[in-house]
Design a protein around this motif. Structure first.
Motif: not given
Length: 147
Positions: A84-90, A133-143, A97-98, A115-116
């Motif tokens: 399972g993957l999520r982004v905890a901080h951007l 584009a990466m920032r926008a995609a990574l935001q979809t992994l933030m819960l 990544y957690e 890991f950071v």
């Protein structure tokens, strides 16, 4: 940091990763070094699938600067790890990544870590802003509960 009572609902994306015979150690469970390989696999597979990582030609690359893992229950061959993957901080130039590793169909995490990545310009090796584009995609992994 993830807790041992986390469940699949605490993660935004999943990748099944079959264990291999060689992943087990002499104690009959997956050796600790393999867990970091699973972390790396789920993050980079997601980045590649999103069209965000061209590891040969990208001018901006992510370098790992910090890692950790907490072990709660054993994984062993022939388990299939559900990563399972999520982004905890951007941040401006970094992403935390957690990753939660689940054994087969278990709903409770077997191991969890992070890991950071610090994103750098490939040529200068200096930190650079995470591309839009990466920032926008990574935001979809933030819960919300983990952001």
């Amino acid at each position: 940091m993830a807790a041992k009572n986390e469940t699949r609902a605490d993660y935004a994306h999943f990748l099944p990763i079959p264990t291999r015979w060689m992943d087990n150690d002499v104690y009959g469970h997956v050796n600790n070094v393999q867990y970091y390989s699973y972390f790396d696999t789920v993050v980079n597979q997601w980045l590649i699938e999103q069209g965000l990582l061209d590891y040969i030609n990208s001018t901006v690359i992510g370098l790992v600067i910090e890692t950790s893992c907490a072990y709660f229950s054993s994984l062993a061959f022939p388990d299939v790890v559900q990563a399972g993957l999520r982004v905890a901080h951007l941040g401006n130039s970094s992403v935390r990544y957690e990753v939660g590793l689940f054994r087969n169909d278990d709903n409770t995490v077997s191991a969890a870590g992070h890991f950071v990545h610090v994103y750098v310009d490939r040529a200068s090796n200096r930190p650079t802003r995470v591309p839009d584009a990466m920032r926008a995609a990574l935001q979809t992994l933030m819960l919300p509960a983990h952001a």
